[in-house]
Scaffold this motif. Structure first.
Motif, PDB file in Angstrom:
ATOM      1  N   ILE A  41      -7.660  59.319 -56.125  1.00  0.00           N
ATOM      2  CA  ILE A  41      -8.047  58.560 -57.121  1.00  0.00           C
ATOM      3  C   ILE A  41      -9.227  57.828 -56.993  1.00  0.00           C
ATOM      4  O   ILE A  41     -10.314  57.624 -57.665  1.00  0.00           O
ATOM      5  N   ALA A  42      -9.263  56.898 -55.883  1.00  0.00           N
ATOM      6  CA  ALA A  42     -10.263  56.255 -55.425  1.00  0.00           C
ATOM      7  C   ALA A  42     -11.559  56.884 -55.418  1.00  0.00           C
ATOM      8  O   ALA A  42     -12.900  56.327 -55.749  1.00  0.00           O
ATOM      9  N   PHE A  43     -11.369  58.042 -54.786  1.00  0.00           N
ATOM     10  CA  PHE A  43     -12.872  58.788 -54.491  1.00  0.00           C
ATOM     11  C   PHE A  43     -13.394  59.233 -55.820  1.00  0.00           C
ATOM     12  O   PHE A  43     -14.488  58.853 -56.103  1.00  0.00           O
ATOM     13  N   PHE A  44     -12.491  59.596 -57.024  1.00  0.00           N
ATOM     14  CA  PHE A  44     -13.415  59.978 -58.052  1.00  0.00           C
ATOM     15  C   PHE A  44     -13.760  58.951 -58.789  1.00  0.00           C
ATOM     16  O   PHE A  44     -14.739  58.967 -59.573  1.00  0.00           O
ATOM     17  N   SER A  45     -12.865  57.772 -58.756  1.00  0.00           N
ATOM     18  CA  SER A  45     -13.215  56.619 -59.708  1.00  0.00           C
ATOM     19  C   SER A  45     -14.403  55.944 -59.029  1.00  0.00           C
ATOM     20  O   SER A  45     -15.232  55.465 -59.678  1.00  0.00           O
ATOM     21  N   SER A  46     -14.621  56.096 -57.925  1.00  0.00           N
ATOM     22  CA  SER A  46     -15.767  55.267 -57.061  1.00  0.00           C
ATOM     23  C   SER A  46     -17.048  56.171 -57.458  1.00  0.00           C
ATOM     24  O   SER A  46     -18.275  55.491 -57.470  1.00  0.00           O
TER      25      SER A  46
ATOM     26  N   CYS B  87      -6.722  50.953 -56.128  1.00  0.00           N
ATOM     27  CA  CYS B  87      -6.299  52.197 -55.167  1.00  0.00           C
ATOM     28  C   CYS B  87      -6.703  51.638 -53.881  1.00  0.00           C
ATOM     29  O   CYS B  87      -5.967  51.908 -52.856  1.00  0.00           O
ATOM     30  N   ALA B  88      -7.773  50.694 -53.612  1.00  0.00           N
ATOM     31  CA  ALA B  88      -8.117  50.240 -52.497  1.00  0.00           C
ATOM     32  C   ALA B  88      -6.923  49.427 -51.754  1.00  0.00           C
ATOM     33  O   ALA B  88      -6.575  49.363 -50.597  1.00  0.00           O
TER      34      ALA B  88
ATOM     35  N   ALA C 174     -11.774  48.719 -61.989  1.00  0.00           N
ATOM     36  CA  ALA C 174     -10.543  48.363 -61.707  1.00  0.00           C
ATOM     37  C   ALA C 174      -9.484  49.353 -60.953  1.00  0.00           C
ATOM     38  O   ALA C 174      -8.522  48.958 -60.168  1.00  0.00           O
ATOM     39  N   VAL C 175      -9.713  50.529 -61.399  1.00  0.00           N
ATOM     40  CA  VAL C 175      -8.953  51.684 -60.763  1.00  0.00           C
ATOM     41  C   VAL C 175      -9.262  51.736 -59.532  1.00  0.00           C
ATOM     42  O   VAL C 175      -8.601  51.929 -58.391  1.00  0.00           O
TER      43      VAL C 175
ATOM     44  N   ALA D  50      -3.785  57.376 -53.733  1.00  0.00           N
ATOM     45  CA  ALA D  50      -4.480  56.520 -54.005  1.00  0.00           C
ATOM     46  C   ALA D  50      -6.026  56.947 -53.368  1.00  0.00           C
ATOM     47  O   ALA D  50      -7.004  56.488 -54.132  1.00  0.00           O
ATOM     48  N   GLY D  51      -6.100  57.525 -52.453  1.00  0.00           N
ATOM     49  CA  GLY D  51      -7.337  57.803 -51.709  1.00  0.00           C
ATOM     50  C   GLY D  51      -7.996  58.650 -52.563  1.00  0.00           C
ATOM     51  O   GLY D  51      -9.133  58.742 -52.852  1.00  0.00           O
TER      52      GLY D  51
END
Length: 199
Positions: free
Chosen positions: A170-175, A152-153, A147-148, A167-168
């Motif tokens: 957060i998206a990096f770490f959550s991915s 972010c995407a 979801a995160v 967003a970039g």
């Protein structure tokens, strides 16, 4: 052994064989994703569908995962066709449509993981409690990270520099966490299939 006992053993054997196929399917899909091999990804998805169909003979929870994965496959094909048509005739809508299809695919992929993990957790509770608890935690971590990552995407599509940077990051770490959860899911599929096969 009674007839009921034999019936349960056959059900668990079907689940074990099915989850083993899903295990191989997930490996192929993961490898295909790393190298963008669509053909291998398709083979992996077909293996997963066959495996879930087999596991569904043992418990209805896996049947739900089977139906969701069929929808996921249909969404992938529909997405390829619609995105190609939109880019050809209405390029402005192409990115939006592609993002919506990716989001819908992510939801269906999560539901498949949820049904497999939740069903396995319930069945394994009295047989292998640590594995049952891991399954219960796994779908929650997978869901939150998925979801995160996708939120972010979508945020990255907004024309604001601060939003894009946040967003970039957060998206990096959550991915990364999502990738780890994906690997843990594959390991879980193997371990669960072992328990069911040797019930």
């Amino acid at each position: 052994k009674g007839e009921g006992s034999t019936m349960y053993e056959q059900a668990y054997m079907s689940i074990g064989k099915g989850l083993r196929l899903v295990f191989f399917g997930e490996i192929l899909t993961t490898v295909a994703g790393l190298f963008s091999w669509f053909g291998l990804s398709l083979i992996g998805l077909v293996l997963t569908i066959v495996g879930l169909g087999m596991a569904g003979q043992g418990d209805s929870g896996y049947q739900k995962a089977f139906h969701v994965t069929i929808l996921h496959l249909a969404m992938v094909f529909l997405g390829v066709i619609l995105t190609a048509l939109t880019l050809a005739f209405m390029p402005v809508l192409g990115d939006v449509l592609a993002a919506l299809i990716v989001l819908a695919s992510a939801v269906l992929a999560f539901l498949s993981v949820y049904y497999v993990c939740a069903t396995s957790a319930a069945l394994l509770e009295n047989r292998s409690n640590p594995l049952s608890m891991r399954a219960d935690t796994l779908w929650k971590v997978y869901g939150v990270c998925s979801a995160v990552t996708h939120a972010c995407a979508l945020a990255l599509m907004l024309p604001f520099l601060a939003t894009m940077l946040l967003a970039g990051g957060i998206a990096f770490f959550s991915s990364i966490i999502l990738a780890v959860a994906g690997v843990l899911y594959i390991v879980f599929l193997y371990q669960a299939s072992e328990v069911f096969l040797h019930w």
